[in-house]
Design a protein around this motif. Structure first.
Motif, PDB file in Angstrom:
ATOM      1  N   ILE A 193      25.712 -72.858  26.004  1.00 46.19           N
ATOM      2  CA  ILE A 193      27.163 -72.984  26.157  1.00 46.19           C
ATOM      3  C   ILE A 193      27.834 -71.691  25.721  1.00 46.19           C
ATOM      4  CG2 ILE A 193      29.236 -74.264  25.464  1.00 46.19           C
ATOM      5  CD1 ILE A 193      27.419 -76.651  24.833  1.00 46.19           C
ATOM      6  N   HIS A 194      28.738 -71.187  26.565  1.00 42.19           N
ATOM      7  CA  HIS A 194      29.544 -70.013  26.232  1.00 42.19           C
ATOM      8  C   HIS A 194      31.017 -70.399  26.299  1.00 42.19           C
ATOM      9  CE1 HIS A 194      26.550 -66.575  26.420  1.00 42.19           C
ATOM     10  NE2 HIS A 194      25.825 -67.626  26.774  1.00 42.19           N
ATOM     11  N   VAL A 195      31.791 -69.893  25.342  1.00 40.33           N
ATOM     12  CA  VAL A 195      33.237 -70.105  25.291  1.00 40.33           C
ATOM     13  C   VAL A 195      33.914 -68.756  25.452  1.00 40.33           C
ATOM     14  CG1 VAL A 195      35.191 -70.890  23.896  1.00 40.33           C
ATOM     15  CG2 VAL A 195      32.987 -72.094  23.750  1.00 40.33           C
ATOM     16  N   VAL A 196      34.867 -68.657  26.379  1.00 39.39           N
ATOM     17  CA  VAL A 196      35.673 -67.447  26.490  1.00 39.39           C
ATOM     18  C   VAL A 196      37.075 -67.761  25.988  1.00 39.39           C
ATOM     19  CG1 VAL A 196      34.315 -66.419  28.345  1.00 39.39           C
ATOM     20  CG2 VAL A 196      36.224 -67.907  28.933  1.00 39.39           C
ATOM     21  N   GLU A 197      37.533 -66.943  25.052  1.00 48.64           N
ATOM     22  CA  GLU A 197      38.807 -67.165  24.361  1.00 48.64           C
ATOM     23  C   GLU A 197      39.650 -65.899  24.449  1.00 48.64           C
ATOM     24  OE1 GLU A 197      42.054 -67.597  22.149  1.00 48.64           O
ATOM     25  OE2 GLU A 197      40.824 -69.280  22.850  1.00 48.64           O
ATOM     26  N   GLU A 234      41.693 -64.995   6.304  1.00 45.17           N
ATOM     27  CA  GLU A 234      41.434 -63.772   7.049  1.00 45.17           C
ATOM     28  C   GLU A 234      40.542 -64.050   8.252  1.00 45.17           C
ATOM     29  OE1 GLU A 234      39.887 -60.683   4.622  1.00 45.17           O
ATOM     30  OE2 GLU A 234      41.642 -60.595   3.304  1.00 45.17           O
ATOM     31  N   VAL A 235      40.758 -63.277   9.306  1.00 51.79           N
ATOM     32  CA  VAL A 235      39.994 -63.455  10.543  1.00 51.79           C
ATOM     33  C   VAL A 235      39.464 -62.111  11.006  1.00 51.79           C
ATOM     34  CG1 VAL A 235      40.085 -64.113  12.983  1.00 51.79           C
ATOM     35  CG2 VAL A 235      41.342 -65.445  11.277  1.00 51.79           C
ATOM     36  N   GLU A 236      38.201 -62.104  11.370  1.00 54.91           N
ATOM     37  CA  GLU A 236      37.627 -60.955  12.051  1.00 54.91           C
ATOM     38  C   GLU A 236      37.157 -61.440  13.418  1.00 54.91           C
ATOM     39  OE1 GLU A 236      34.080 -57.604  11.603  1.00 54.91           O
ATOM     40  OE2 GLU A 236      34.707 -58.790   9.864  1.00 54.91           O
ATOM     41  N   PRO A 237      37.935 -61.185  14.484  1.00 53.87           N
ATOM     42  CA  PRO A 237      37.557 -61.707  15.805  1.00 53.87           C
ATOM     43  C   PRO A 237      36.164 -61.246  16.216  1.00 53.87           C
ATOM     44  CG  PRO A 237      39.794 -60.855  15.837  1.00 53.87           C
ATOM     45  CD  PRO A 237      39.193 -60.427  14.528  1.00 53.87           C
ATOM     46  N   GLY A 238      35.487 -62.110  16.988  1.00 52.64           N
ATOM     47  CA  GLY A 238      34.177 -61.766  17.507  1.00 52.64           C
ATOM     48  C   GLY A 238      34.265 -60.769  18.654  1.00 52.64           C
ATOM     49  N   GLU A 239      33.116 -60.381  19.138  1.00 58.68           N
ATOM     50  CA  GLU A 239      33.049 -59.384  20.199  1.00 58.68           C
ATOM     51  C   GLU A 239      33.446 -59.985  21.547  1.00 58.68           C
ATOM     52  OE1 GLU A 239      32.488 -56.109  19.957  1.00 58.68           O
ATOM     53  OE2 GLU A 239      32.580 -56.499  17.785  1.00 58.68           O
ATOM     54  N   PRO A 240      34.128 -59.209  22.393  1.00 62.86           N
ATOM     55  CA  PRO A 240      34.460 -59.689  23.739  1.00 62.86           C
ATOM     56  C   PRO A 240      33.238 -59.654  24.649  1.00 62.86           C
ATOM     57  CG  PRO A 240      35.227 -57.437  23.450  1.00 62.86           C
ATOM     58  CD  PRO A 240      34.703 -57.874  22.113  1.00 62.86           C
ATOM     59  N   LEU A 241      33.349 -60.363  25.745  1.00 57.58           N
ATOM     60  CA  LEU A 241      32.292 -60.352  26.762  1.00 57.58           C
ATOM     61  C   LEU A 241      32.347 -59.030  27.528  1.00 57.58           C
ATOM     62  CD1 LEU A 241      30.097 -61.980  28.342  1.00 57.58           C
ATOM     63  CD2 LEU A 241      31.947 -62.697  29.877  1.00 57.58           C
ATOM     64  N   HIS A 284      33.072 -65.861  22.919  1.00 60.47           N
ATOM     65  CA  HIS A 284      33.509 -64.500  23.236  1.00 60.47           C
ATOM     66  C   HIS A 284      35.001 -64.405  22.958  1.00 60.47           C
ATOM     67  CE1 HIS A 284      29.667 -63.870  25.319  1.00 60.47           C
ATOM     68  NE2 HIS A 284      29.868 -65.042  25.905  1.00 60.47           N
ATOM     69  N   ASP A 285      35.357 -63.814  21.815  1.00 64.06           N
ATOM     70  CA  ASP A 285      36.769 -63.620  21.486  1.00 64.06           C
ATOM     71  C   ASP A 285      37.336 -62.461  22.304  1.00 64.06           C
ATOM     72  OD1 ASP A 285      36.856 -65.681  19.648  1.00 64.06           O
ATOM     73  OD2 ASP A 285      36.402 -64.394  17.936  1.00 64.06           O
ATOM     74  N   ARG A 286      38.660 -62.397  22.336  1.00 58.27           N
ATOM     75  CA  ARG A 286      39.388 -61.319  23.040  1.00 58.27           C
ATOM     76  C   ARG A 286      38.882 -61.169  24.484  1.00 58.27           C
ATOM     77  NH1 ARG A 286      38.460 -56.819  18.459  1.00 58.27           N
ATOM     78  NH2 ARG A 286      36.348 -57.628  18.803  1.00 58.27           N
TER      79      ARG A 286
END
Length: 440
Positions: free
Chosen positions: A55-59, A15-22, A205-207
């Motif tokens: 470090i920030h990742v945008v996905e 199961e996945v609960e995506p993280g919050e977007p930027l 930052h998911d979505r």
């Protein structure tokens, strides 16, 4: 065919609960665009080297949604599709150096899983690179001879048909090389890696798809509801790398497909010799492969590698009946004893194919680094690529930053033509390669 679910099987295993977007403006040291394997390994190794880095990742979706979570799960010592071409271009020593490093990544991935308690159903049982024709047997002989030269040793043993079928009892197999490697649940690896990276202090930052990247003294990544300004931006978006202008004609997104069965019964499993559960890979460019999952489902994948006009990556392409019909025909050729096996999942994903069938890493003016072109062999290669990108970001002159993967004056990035020539060229190239392999 009507009962097939066009859903990625691996995505159902956790199961996945995506993280919050930027949703704001962020200032940081490094912004990584793309939260798949390449981006996450880069973040991991950067944090190990310099823990204070912000470090920030945008996905665009969430880690494991794209290619990293749709892979067939073969952990292989592979550097591109055509190692002979790399030898001709860079020489045996540089090719051997790259081969040794990607082989080391197999061991290090296993250690990473144990150290960080990531349960990714990892089975370090190797795989068979197998032949089903005389032409493929000749390719295996050439591969064995080259591997022996690169390793400076005896190289892998070429098994006879009888020896091969004792390991995987398919009547289609007439020989094989057994190669180090393993099998993994690629989605669980991606999710576990994301968890570890977050624990290291990386913000994901998911979505949050990147809409625009502006190079500069401090480059900027613009998203729908925010932006990130960083000292360095790293682009690791796999088959979507073409969406950024410098890479528009450097790669094409080609679709690869897989089918996953219902769990096999003990009676079904007993019909075939497959004692060590190795992965099976056919010895050709557009390969066919098979493996068991942790719960004894059978995965059968490969078939035609499809390119759709205009670099189409829309998810509707997961439903391509002609692909699954061909996969089923191939399945019957390999495993006629399993006529009653029921396939439940049928899905696809895009692979980033380059003109030279090998990865590319480097830096662009304006403090932008990049890594792409894993050509469907990315599980080990992205681990190594994370070390390459770490050293490129930190400005280190190292064994990793000097690997043949890294673009410099000796390795320019070959380009594809624009449409409509691209569609004609890709399809023509596919037919030519199949013709050459059949006559090799």
């Amino acid at each position: 065919m009507d009962d097939l679910k066009h859903e990625v099987y691996w995505h159902t295993t956790q199961e996945v609960e995506p993280g919050e977007p930027l949703t704001e403006s962020v200032d940081c040291d490094v912004c990584i665009v793309g939260g798949g394997y390449a981006g996450l390994w880069t973040a991991h190794f950067l944090k190990q080297a310099e823990p204070a880095l912000d470090i920030h990742v945008v996905e665009a979706e969430y880690s494991g949604y794209g290619a990293s979570g749709r892979a067939d799960g073969f952990v292989t010592p592979t550097i591109g599709k055509d190692i002979q071409a790399l030898v001709e271009r860079f020489g045996e020593q540089r090719t051997a150096d790259a081969s040794r490093e990607v082989g080391r990544s197999i061991l290090e991935i296993g250690r990473f899983l144990r150290r960080n308690k990531v349960d990714a159903d990892y089975e370090p049982n190797g795989y068979l690179l197998a032949a089903t024709s005389a032409a493929q047997m000749r390719r295996l002989e050439e591969d064995r001879a080259l591997a022996s030269r690169l390793s400076g040793g005896a190289g892998p043993v070429l098994m006879s048909a009888e020896e091969t079928r004792a390991r995987i009892g398919s009547p289609a197999l007439i020989g094989a090389l057994r190669t180090d490697g393993g099998l993994i649940n690629p989605f669980k690896l991606a999710r576990g890696l994301a968890r570890v990276v977050r624990e290291q202090g990386v913000v994901i930052h998911d979505r949050t798809p990147a809409l625009r990247v502006e190079p500069g003294v401090r480059p900027t990544v613009t998203t729908a509801k925010g932006r990130v300004v960083a000292d360095t931006v790293v682009l690791t978006t796999n088959a979507h790398q073409f969406r950024f202008a410098p890479f528009r004609n450097k790669l094409v997104p080609v679709w690869s497909y897989a089918m996953i069965s219902e769990p096999l019964t003990d009676e079904q499993l007993g019909r075939i010799e497959w004692p060590a559960r190795e992965g099976l890979v056919e010895a050709k460019t557009f390969l066919t492969c098979a493996r068991f999952t942790a719960d004894n489902r059978l995965m059968f994948a490969g078939g035609p590698a499809l390119y759709f006009y205009g670099r189409d990556t829309d998810q509707r392409r997961m439903s391509e009946p002609r692909v699954y019909r061909e996969l089923l025909r191939e399945f019957e050729r390999f495993f006629p004893m399993w006529k009653d096996v029921t396939f439940r999942y049928a899905y696809g994903g895009t692979v980033d194919i380059t003109r030279d069938f090998a990865p590319h890493f480097g830096r662009l003016p304006g403090n932008v680094a990049y890594g792409y072109g894993f050509c469907g062999n990315g599980i080990s290669a992205t681990h190594l690529g994370g070390k390459v990108l770490r050293d490129l970001v930190l400005g280190k002159d190292s064994d990793y930053s000097r690997l043949l993967y890294v673009d410099d004056e000796g390795r320019k990035q070959p380009s594809f033509p624009p449409e409509p020539l691209l569609t004609v060229g890709v399809r023509g190239m596919s037919r030519l390669m199949e013709f050459k392999e059949a006559r090799a």
